[in-house]
Scaffold this motif. Sequence first.
Motif, PDB file in Angstrom:
ATOM      1  N   GLU A   1       0.789  -1.224   0.000  1.00 55.43           N
ATOM      2  CA  GLU A   1       0.000   0.000   0.000  1.00 55.43           C
ATOM      3  C   GLU A   1       0.826   1.282   0.000  1.00 55.43           C
ATOM      4  N   ASN A   2       2.162   1.199   0.111  1.00 52.83           N
ATOM      5  CA  ASN A   2       2.943   2.432   0.220  1.00 52.83           C
ATOM      6  C   ASN A   2       2.841   3.298  -1.033  1.00 52.83           C
ATOM      7  N   PHE A   3       2.669   2.638  -2.212  1.00 51.03           N
ATOM      8  CA  PHE A   3       2.559   3.387  -3.472  1.00 51.03           C
ATOM      9  C   PHE A   3       1.783   2.549  -4.473  1.00 51.03           C
ATOM     10  N   MET A   4       0.638   3.058  -4.914  1.00 52.35           N
ATOM     11  CA  MET A   4      -0.187   2.365  -5.893  1.00 52.35           C
ATOM     12  C   MET A   4      -0.668   3.351  -6.950  1.00 52.35           C
ATOM     13  N   VAL A   5      -0.629   2.937  -8.202  1.00 55.80           N
ATOM     14  CA  VAL A   5      -1.214   3.707  -9.296  1.00 55.80           C
ATOM     15  C   VAL A   5      -2.451   2.954  -9.763  1.00 55.80           C
ATOM     16  N   VAL A   6      -3.594   3.614  -9.744  1.00 54.26           N
ATOM     17  CA  VAL A   6      -4.865   2.983 -10.117  1.00 54.26           C
ATOM     18  C   VAL A   6      -5.403   3.646 -11.378  1.00 54.26           C
ATOM     19  N   LYS A   7      -5.787   2.849 -12.353  1.00 59.66           N
ATOM     20  CA  LYS A   7      -6.404   3.380 -13.570  1.00 59.66           C
ATOM     21  C   LYS A   7      -7.835   3.809 -13.242  1.00 59.66           C
ATOM     22  N   ASN A   8      -8.113   5.083 -13.435  1.00 57.84           N
ATOM     23  CA  ASN A   8      -9.417   5.620 -13.043  1.00 57.84           C
ATOM     24  C   ASN A   8     -10.560   4.954 -13.808  1.00 57.84           C
ATOM     25  N   SER A   9     -10.349   4.652 -15.081  1.00 61.07           N
ATOM     26  CA  SER A   9     -11.420   4.073 -15.899  1.00 61.07           C
ATOM     27  C   SER A   9     -11.801   2.663 -15.473  1.00 61.07           C
ATOM     28  N   ALA A  10     -10.980   2.035 -14.613  1.00 61.04           N
ATOM     29  CA  ALA A  10     -11.317   0.690 -14.117  1.00 61.04           C
ATOM     30  C   ALA A  10     -12.450   0.734 -13.095  1.00 61.04           C
ATOM     31  N   ASN A  11     -12.735   1.929 -12.557  1.00 60.73           N
ATOM     32  CA  ASN A  11     -13.842   2.112 -11.599  1.00 60.73           C
ATOM     33  C   ASN A  11     -13.726   1.182 -10.391  1.00 60.73           C
ATOM     34  N   LEU A  12     -12.546   1.105  -9.813  1.00 56.45           N
ATOM     35  CA  LEU A  12     -12.339   0.233  -8.662  1.00 56.45           C
ATOM     36  C   LEU A  12     -12.832   0.885  -7.378  1.00 56.45           C
ATOM     37  N   ALA A  13     -13.109   0.045  -6.397  1.00 55.39           N
ATOM     38  CA  ALA A  13     -13.499   0.503  -5.063  1.00 55.39           C
ATOM     39  C   ALA A  13     -13.052  -0.538  -4.056  1.00 55.39           C
ATOM     40  N   LEU A  14     -12.852  -0.102  -2.827  1.00 57.92           N
ATOM     41  CA  LEU A  14     -12.478  -1.008  -1.748  1.00 57.92           C
ATOM     42  C   LEU A  14     -13.714  -1.556  -1.056  1.00 57.92           C
ATOM     43  N   SER A  15     -13.549  -2.640  -0.332  1.00 58.59           N
ATOM     44  CA  SER A  15     -14.674  -3.310   0.315  1.00 58.59           C
ATOM     45  C   SER A  15     -15.379  -2.405   1.324  1.00 58.59           C
ATOM     46  N   HIS A  16     -16.698  -2.467   1.309  1.00 59.30           N
ATOM     47  CA  HIS A  16     -17.508  -1.710   2.260  1.00 59.30           C
ATOM     48  C   HIS A  16     -17.497  -2.358   3.639  1.00 59.30           C
ATOM     49  N   ASN A  17     -17.329  -3.678   3.687  1.00 62.45           N
ATOM     50  CA  ASN A  17     -17.443  -4.400   4.957  1.00 62.45           C
ATOM     51  C   ASN A  17     -16.094  -4.744   5.588  1.00 62.45           C
ATOM     52  N   LEU A  18     -15.052  -3.987   5.223  1.00 64.93           N
ATOM     53  CA  LEU A  18     -13.760  -4.065   5.895  1.00 64.93           C
ATOM     54  C   LEU A  18     -13.341  -2.658   6.292  1.00 64.93           C
ATOM     55  N   SER A  19     -12.542  -2.542   7.350  1.00 65.63           N
ATOM     56  CA  SER A  19     -12.084  -1.221   7.783  1.00 65.63           C
ATOM     57  C   SER A  19     -10.747  -1.353   8.492  1.00 65.63           C
ATOM     58  N   GLY A  20      -9.991  -0.275   8.481  1.00 66.45           N
ATOM     59  CA  GLY A  20      -8.696  -0.276   9.139  1.00 66.45           C
ATOM     60  C   GLY A  20      -7.625   0.287   8.225  1.00 66.45           C
ATOM     61  N   PHE A  21      -6.363   0.057   8.582  1.00 74.27           N
ATOM     62  CA  PHE A  21      -5.243   0.629   7.839  1.00 74.27           C
ATOM     63  C   PHE A  21      -4.311  -0.442   7.272  1.00 74.27           C
ATOM     64  N   HIS A  22      -4.824  -1.635   7.094  1.00 74.71           N
ATOM     65  CA  HIS A  22      -4.037  -2.722   6.521  1.00 74.71           C
ATOM     66  C   HIS A  22      -4.883  -3.476   5.494  1.00 74.71           C
ATOM     67  N   MET A  23      -4.238  -4.254   4.639  1.00 74.41           N
ATOM     68  CA  MET A  23      -4.882  -5.211   3.737  1.00 74.41           C
ATOM     69  C   MET A  23      -5.713  -4.578   2.618  1.00 74.41           C
ATOM     70  N   TYR A  24      -5.684  -3.260   2.478  1.00 75.44           N
ATOM     71  CA  TYR A  24      -6.509  -2.663   1.424  1.00 75.44           C
ATOM     72  C   TYR A  24      -5.854  -2.810   0.047  1.00 75.44           C
ATOM     73  N   GLY A  25      -4.532  -3.029  -0.001  1.00 72.59           N
ATOM     74  CA  GLY A  25      -3.883  -3.325  -1.274  1.00 72.59           C
ATOM     75  C   GLY A  25      -4.342  -4.667  -1.837  1.00 72.59           C
ATOM     76  N   PRO A  26      -4.242  -5.740  -1.053  1.00 70.85           N
ATOM     77  CA  PRO A  26      -4.769  -7.026  -1.520  1.00 70.85           C
ATOM     78  C   PRO A  26      -6.264  -6.979  -1.835  1.00 70.85           C
ATOM     79  N   ASP A  27      -7.019  -6.224  -1.048  1.00 71.52           N
ATOM     80  CA  ASP A  27      -8.451  -6.099  -1.297  1.00 71.52           C
ATOM     81  C   ASP A  27      -8.706  -5.483  -2.670  1.00 71.52           C
ATOM     82  N   LEU A  28      -7.973  -4.419  -2.984  1.00 76.14           N
ATOM     83  CA  LEU A  28      -8.145  -3.754  -4.276  1.00 76.14           C
ATOM     84  C   LEU A  28      -7.764  -4.684  -5.420  1.00 76.14           C
TER      85      LEU A  28
END
Length: 243
Positions: A117-144
């Motif tokens: 998660e320290n550095f990620m480039v996301v293509k805007n047209s992919a329309n990605l989003a992170l999980s609604h039913n997870l929260s915190g400051f870890h694991m959001y890279g694998p989630d994405l």
Amino acid sequence: MLDSFLQKGFDEKSCEYLFIDNTEGSGFEAFKGLNQFLQQAKGKYIILCHQDIIIHDHDRKHLSERILEIEQNDPNWAILANAGGINLKWIATNITQGSGKVIKEPKLPLKTKTVDENFMVVKNSANLALSHNLSGFHMYGPDLCLIADVLGFNAYVIDFNIIHKSNGNPDESFRRLRKAFIKKYNHAFRGRFMTTTITRYYLSGNWFTAWFYNLQPIKFFVRQYYKAFKPKKLYVLEVKKDA
């Protein structure tokens, strides 16, 4: 961090800088906060990063060249990063640690299952989003990355070396979120029967189970078995008191 971006070509005239101020308390954790960025950002590419990184070696021109390289070879990319898990044993890292130690993966770019998660480039047209039913400051890279995979996109580790002052902090909050992450995706990817208005089928991560059920002869025997043991008629016996 901000100064290093500006010095390396990410000028404010052509780049949009979004931030959430948590200095008065954590009003937003990573999943909710980064989802807000992904929804609001107007640029073609969105950089999601930690505040403790410094762009020092490569610059915007170098990043643009790496993006073009991936785009030409795989237009279905959605996430680029400087570190990630390629497979069960292979961790590809392209980072300079705060101590000055450079960890350089020689075989880049590489398609990856997860990204750091320290550095990620996301293509805007992919329309990605992170999980609604997870929260915190870890694991959001694998989630994405998992969300991108479900939508038909790929993730890559690329040659873009930066300074990351932190080596990570797998504390108790990390362990709790890891457990919640596994529970969420075990449920999300469970085998299930699907029925539409015109067909029915079975989905499973186990290829044999899905193949075996979705064979037409198997479905025929399942239906015949159900019909054979289904009651043909139901009777109600009513006994009157004066009978």
